[in-house]
Design a protein around this motif. Structure first.
Motif, PDB file in Angstrom:
ATOM      1  N   LYS A  12      96.222  66.177  21.199  1.00  0.00           N
ATOM      2  CA  LYS A  12      96.621  66.394  19.799  1.00  0.00           C
ATOM      3  C   LYS A  12      97.275  67.763  19.634  1.00  0.00           C
ATOM      4  CE  LYS A  12      96.905  63.294  18.456  1.00  0.00           C
ATOM      5  NZ  LYS A  12      97.903  62.627  17.664  1.00  0.00           N
ATOM      6  N   GLU A  13      96.676  68.787  20.291  1.00  0.00           N
ATOM      7  CA  GLU A  13      97.289  70.130  20.223  1.00  0.00           C
ATOM      8  C   GLU A  13      98.725  70.111  20.728  1.00  0.00           C
ATOM      9  OE1 GLU A  13      93.110  72.158  21.427  1.00  0.00           O
ATOM     10  OE2 GLU A  13      94.873  72.893  22.530  1.00  0.00           O
ATOM     11  N   LYS A  14      98.962  69.246  21.704  1.00  0.00           N
ATOM     12  CA  LYS A  14     100.311  69.166  22.293  1.00  0.00           C
ATOM     13  C   LYS A  14     101.237  68.275  21.466  1.00  0.00           C
ATOM     14  CE  LYS A  14      99.456  71.453  26.122  1.00  0.00           C
ATOM     15  NZ  LYS A  14     100.135  72.733  26.385  1.00  0.00           N
ATOM     16  N   GLY A  15     100.707  67.696  20.417  1.00  0.00           N
ATOM     17  CA  GLY A  15     101.538  66.843  19.553  1.00  0.00           C
ATOM     18  C   GLY A  15     101.810  65.471  20.146  1.00  0.00           C
ATOM     19  N   ILE A  16     100.959  65.037  21.068  1.00  0.00           N
ATOM     20  CA  ILE A  16     101.173  63.743  21.729  1.00  0.00           C
ATOM     21  C   ILE A  16     100.427  62.643  20.967  1.00  0.00           C
ATOM     22  CG2 ILE A  16     100.672  62.448  23.860  1.00  0.00           C
ATOM     23  CD1 ILE A  16     101.273  65.163  25.327  1.00  0.00           C
ATOM     24  N   THR A  17     101.098  61.532  20.729  1.00  0.00           N
ATOM     25  CA  THR A  17     100.480  60.400  20.038  1.00  0.00           C
ATOM     26  C   THR A  17      99.540  59.695  21.013  1.00  0.00           C
ATOM     27  OG1 THR A  17     102.420  60.158  18.642  1.00  0.00           O
ATOM     28  CG2 THR A  17     101.005  58.223  18.848  1.00  0.00           C
ATOM     29  N   THR A  18      98.304  59.460  20.572  1.00  0.00           N
ATOM     30  CA  THR A  18      97.289  58.931  21.492  1.00  0.00           C
ATOM     31  C   THR A  18      96.955  57.471  21.216  1.00  0.00           C
ATOM     32  OG1 THR A  18      95.616  59.837  20.000  1.00  0.00           O
ATOM     33  CG2 THR A  18      96.215  61.182  21.900  1.00  0.00           C
ATOM     34  N   PHE A  19      97.076  56.661  22.234  1.00  0.00           N
ATOM     35  CA  PHE A  19      96.660  55.252  22.207  1.00  0.00           C
ATOM     36  C   PHE A  19      95.456  55.131  23.136  1.00  0.00           C
ATOM     37  CE2 PHE A  19      99.850  52.145  20.412  1.00  0.00           C
ATOM     38  CZ  PHE A  19     100.543  53.084  19.669  1.00  0.00           C
ATOM     39  N   VAL A  20      94.327  54.749  22.588  1.00  0.00           N
ATOM     40  CA  VAL A  20      93.102  54.705  23.386  1.00  0.00           C
ATOM     41  C   VAL A  20      92.623  53.262  23.530  1.00  0.00           C
ATOM     42  CG1 VAL A  20      90.674  55.384  23.452  1.00  0.00           C
ATOM     43  CG2 VAL A  20      92.421  57.037  22.750  1.00  0.00           C
ATOM     44  N   THR A  21      92.506  52.835  24.774  1.00  0.00           N
ATOM     45  CA  THR A  21      91.978  51.496  25.058  1.00  0.00           C
ATOM     46  C   THR A  21      90.489  51.624  25.352  1.00  0.00           C
ATOM     47  OG1 THR A  21      94.096  50.932  26.074  1.00  0.00           O
ATOM     48  CG2 THR A  21      92.246  49.464  26.543  1.00  0.00           C
ATOM     49  N   LEU A  22      89.697  50.801  24.705  1.00  0.00           N
ATOM     50  CA  LEU A  22      88.251  50.889  24.926  1.00  0.00           C
ATOM     51  C   LEU A  22      87.827  50.207  26.219  1.00  0.00           C
ATOM     52  CD1 LEU A  22      87.039  50.308  21.280  1.00  0.00           C
ATOM     53  CD2 LEU A  22      86.551  52.318  22.684  1.00  0.00           C
ATOM     54  N   TYR A  23      88.505  49.126  26.572  1.00  0.00           N
ATOM     55  CA  TYR A  23      88.050  48.389  27.764  1.00  0.00           C
ATOM     56  C   TYR A  23      89.227  48.053  28.667  1.00  0.00           C
ATOM     57  CZ  TYR A  23      85.783  45.076  30.812  1.00  0.00           C
ATOM     58  OH  TYR A  23      85.297  44.446  31.927  1.00  0.00           O
ATOM     59  N   HIS A  24      89.393  48.864  29.712  1.00  0.00           N
ATOM     60  CA  HIS A  24      90.413  48.568  30.727  1.00  0.00           C
ATOM     61  C   HIS A  24      89.653  48.210  32.013  1.00  0.00           C
ATOM     62  CE1 HIS A  24      94.892  49.325  31.690  1.00  0.00           C
ATOM     63  NE2 HIS A  24      94.386  48.733  32.760  1.00  0.00           N
ATOM     64  N   TRP A  25      88.785  47.213  31.887  1.00  0.00           N
ATOM     65  CA  TRP A  25      88.179  46.486  33.009  1.00  0.00           C
ATOM     66  C   TRP A  25      86.945  47.083  33.673  1.00  0.00           C
ATOM     67  CZ3 TRP A  25      93.266  45.102  36.118  1.00  0.00           C
ATOM     68  CH2 TRP A  25      94.176  44.466  35.246  1.00  0.00           C
ATOM     69  N   ASP A  26      86.561  48.322  33.282  1.00  0.00           N
ATOM     70  CA  ASP A  26      85.414  48.914  33.987  1.00  0.00           C
ATOM     71  C   ASP A  26      84.108  48.658  33.234  1.00  0.00           C
ATOM     72  OD1 ASP A  26      86.622  50.580  32.100  1.00  0.00           O
ATOM     73  OD2 ASP A  26      86.577  52.389  33.338  1.00  0.00           O
ATOM     74  N   LEU A  27      83.666  47.411  33.278  1.00  0.00           N
ATOM     75  CA  LEU A  27      82.405  47.024  32.617  1.00  0.00           C
ATOM     76  C   LEU A  27      81.225  47.712  33.311  1.00  0.00           C
ATOM     77  CD1 LEU A  27      81.320  44.940  30.432  1.00  0.00           C
ATOM     78  CD2 LEU A  27      80.750  43.475  32.377  1.00  0.00           C
ATOM     79  N   PRO A  28      80.274  48.260  32.525  1.00  0.00           N
ATOM     80  CA  PRO A  28      79.062  48.785  33.175  1.00  0.00           C
ATOM     81  C   PRO A  28      78.397  47.684  33.998  1.00  0.00           C
ATOM     82  CG  PRO A  28      79.145  49.450  30.849  1.00  0.00           C
ATOM     83  CD  PRO A  28      80.260  48.463  31.064  1.00  0.00           C
ATOM     84  N   GLN A  29      78.012  48.025  35.215  1.00  0.00           N
ATOM     85  CA  GLN A  29      77.418  47.027  36.112  1.00  0.00           C
ATOM     86  C   GLN A  29      76.139  46.422  35.532  1.00  0.00           C
ATOM     87  OE1 GLN A  29      78.654  45.715  39.007  1.00  0.00           O
ATOM     88  NE2 GLN A  29      76.859  44.371  39.012  1.00  0.00           N
ATOM     89  N   HIS A  30      75.370  47.230  34.771  1.00  0.00           N
ATOM     90  CA  HIS A  30      74.109  46.676  34.239  1.00  0.00           C
ATOM     91  C   HIS A  30      74.381  45.513  33.282  1.00  0.00           C
ATOM     92  CE1 HIS A  30      74.354  48.606  30.207  1.00  0.00           C
ATOM     93  NE2 HIS A  30      74.934  49.586  30.852  1.00  0.00           N
ATOM     94  N   LEU A  31      75.557  45.507  32.632  1.00  0.00           N
ATOM     95  CA  LEU A  31      75.886  44.367  31.768  1.00  0.00           C
ATOM     96  C   LEU A  31      76.310  43.161  32.608  1.00  0.00           C
ATOM     97  CD1 LEU A  31      77.739  46.136  28.807  1.00  0.00           C
ATOM     98  CD2 LEU A  31      75.430  45.169  28.824  1.00  0.00           C
TER      99      LEU A  31
END
Ligand code: FCB
Length: 471
Positions: A136-155
């Motif tokens: 944000k300080e750099k003025g970059i627009t941020t797109f955040v993906t919550l799940y890019h395939w790394d499911l917790p193993q316990h689930l």
């Protein structure tokens, strides 16, 4: 394969031979890409770049488990170190900013930010806070993906995406993240490519967790889409100012002949790759043709699920790479018929920019409620080498230019496309193909972690500077 691909490239693309490409990335004067509000960025994903898998109480993910099984990933590679971005993130953000890229699409590692009981992991959360604040300080627009395939193993140990409960756990995770990170995220994507999670993970076993059953694939897809649908109102409540959507990979299937059977095969290919995901999201129902392809695989759907899944999206992210030429398999399905003499990449994927345009214009006709589109991934792998401190990734430059031209055509045909993210910012762990396949616009030497800006990135930077300088 890499050599074959570049040989084909040289023979088939004389108009864009190395010399003529060297200095030009700039689109034609009438291109919509000159619009300053057309966002140009780059993308990465947590497991592919972060490394530090045992640090700060991160839990194991299904990709740690899967990549440890001999034979699952090329050369036995794992994401244990990857690009070491967990430690090098500051320099990586500097690099991104120095290239003038306007947007950055990253993903959060679910196993880093909460324990098996759902208790937040402060150290993991702080990593993403520092990263997003700096962007944000750099003025970059941020797109955040919550799940890019790394499911917790316990689930996964409790059934993973075959267990409906995982969808509710995902909503809890989305709740935590959007409470913690509100204000630093411009756009949230719930899932990356549910097709890959469901089909490659549970349908053919090429990806973690490695199960192979069509019925599993449709049920996993339903729970993934349910997870998305449950998370959307949570994200809206916690972070009202941001955009919310989902990212889907989209696939072009073309018929090998004019025969009705081959046309049907191409239709079924696209049902399986696109409508399987987009129909539930945008029409509130699964395409019935899917169950012609895979008879008897209807998922268990509870009352209200389809309404939850089909709540309006602020944007749809689409990832596009190649087309598949198909013929009827003589029964109720399709089979791939690879075309001879076409340009391919190091992945063996055909370079076919028209597919991107045709899919997007087609979706506009099929879905009256098609939300604004971002191309959230597009790019290619090549066997890039550093020579005298430079990487001449000629095929990639041509690839990107042609795909951006296809985006321009789709915009001119009336599709509301708001941005484009290069896959990827830097070479990284390419899932089952490990480190051999290099998709970055920045080269990574995995023995030293040295980053080298490839020629493609220099040219994108040059274009972005020119665009900025325009009145
Ligand atoms: C997509 C993935 C991304 C990357 C590219 C090449 O399917 O979302 O992580 O691996 O393919």
């Amino acid at each position: 394969m890499a050599n074959d691909a570049s040989a084909v490239f040289d023979t088939l693309s004389p108009a864009v031979s190395r010399g003529s490409l060297a200095d030009s990335f700039t689109p034609p004067a009438d291109s919509t890409l000159w619009r300053k509000n057309f966002l140009l960025g780059a993308a990465t994903a947590s497991y592919q770049i972060e490394g530090a898998v045992n640090e700060d109480d991160r839990l194991p993910s299904i990709w740690d488990t899967f990549s440890a099984i001999p034979g699952k990933v090329l050369a036995g590679d794992t994401g244990a170190v990857a690009c070491d971005h967990y430690h090098r993130w500051e320099a990586d953000v500097e690099m991104l900013a120095s290239l003038g890229l306007e947007g950055y699409r990253l993903s959060i590692a679910w196993p880093r930010v909460m324990d098996a009981a759902g208790v937040p992991n402060r150290k993991g959360l702080d990593f993403y806070k520092r990263l997003l604040n700096r962007l944000k300080e750099k003025g970059i627009t941020t797109f955040v993906t919550l799940y890019h395939w790394d499911l917790p193993q316990h689930l996964e140990d409790r059934g993973g995406w075959l267990n409906r409960d995982t969808a509710y756990r995902f909503a809890d995770y989305a709740d935590l993240m959007s409470r913690e990170l509100a204000g630093t995220v411009d756009a949230w994507a719930t899932l990356n490519e549910p097709w890959c999670s469901a089909y490659l993970g549970y349908g053919n076993g090429h990806h973690a967790p490695g199960l192979a059953n069509d019925r599993f694939a449709t049920q996993a897809m339903h729970h993934l889409l349910l997870a998305h649908g449950l998370a959307m109102p949570v994200l809206r409540a916690n972070d009202p100012a941001s955009e919310k959507g989902i990212v889907a990979n989209i696939g072009r299937g073309t018929p090998n002949s004019d025969s009705a059977a081959d046309q049907r095969a191409a239709h079924l290919f696209e049902v399986q790759h696109n409508a399987w995901i987009l129909d539930p999201l945008l029409k509130g129902s699964y395409p019935q043709d899917l169950f012609e392809l895979w008879p008897g695989t209807e998922p268990l759907v509870l009352d209200g699920d389809m309404q939850t899944i089909s709540a309006p999206l602020d944007f749809l992210g689409t990832n596009y790479y190649f087309r598949t030429n198909v013929a009827s398999d003589g029964a109720h399905g399709f089979r791939d018929v690879p075309l001879e003499g076409v340009e391919r990449t190091q992945m063996g994927w055909e370079v076919y920019p028209d597919g991107l345009r045709d899919l997007l214009t087609g979706f506009k006709k099929t879905y009256h409620n098609l939300p604004p589109i971002y191309i959230t991934e597009n790019g290619m792998a090549s066997d890039d080498q550093v020579t005298d401190g430079h990487v001449e990734d000629t095929q990639r430059i041509s690839f990107l230019k042609r795909h951006l031209a296809a985006v321009d055509q789709a915009i001119k045909a009336g599709v509301d496309i708001r941005g484009y993210f290069l896959w990827s910012l830097m070479d990284n762990f390419e899932w089952a193909f490990g480190y051999e396949r290099r998709f970055g616009v920045v080269h990574v030497d995995y023995s030293t972690q040295k980053r080298t800006i490839k020629r493609s990135a220099e040219l994108v930077e040059k274009f972005l500077k020119e665009r900025k300088a325009r009145a």
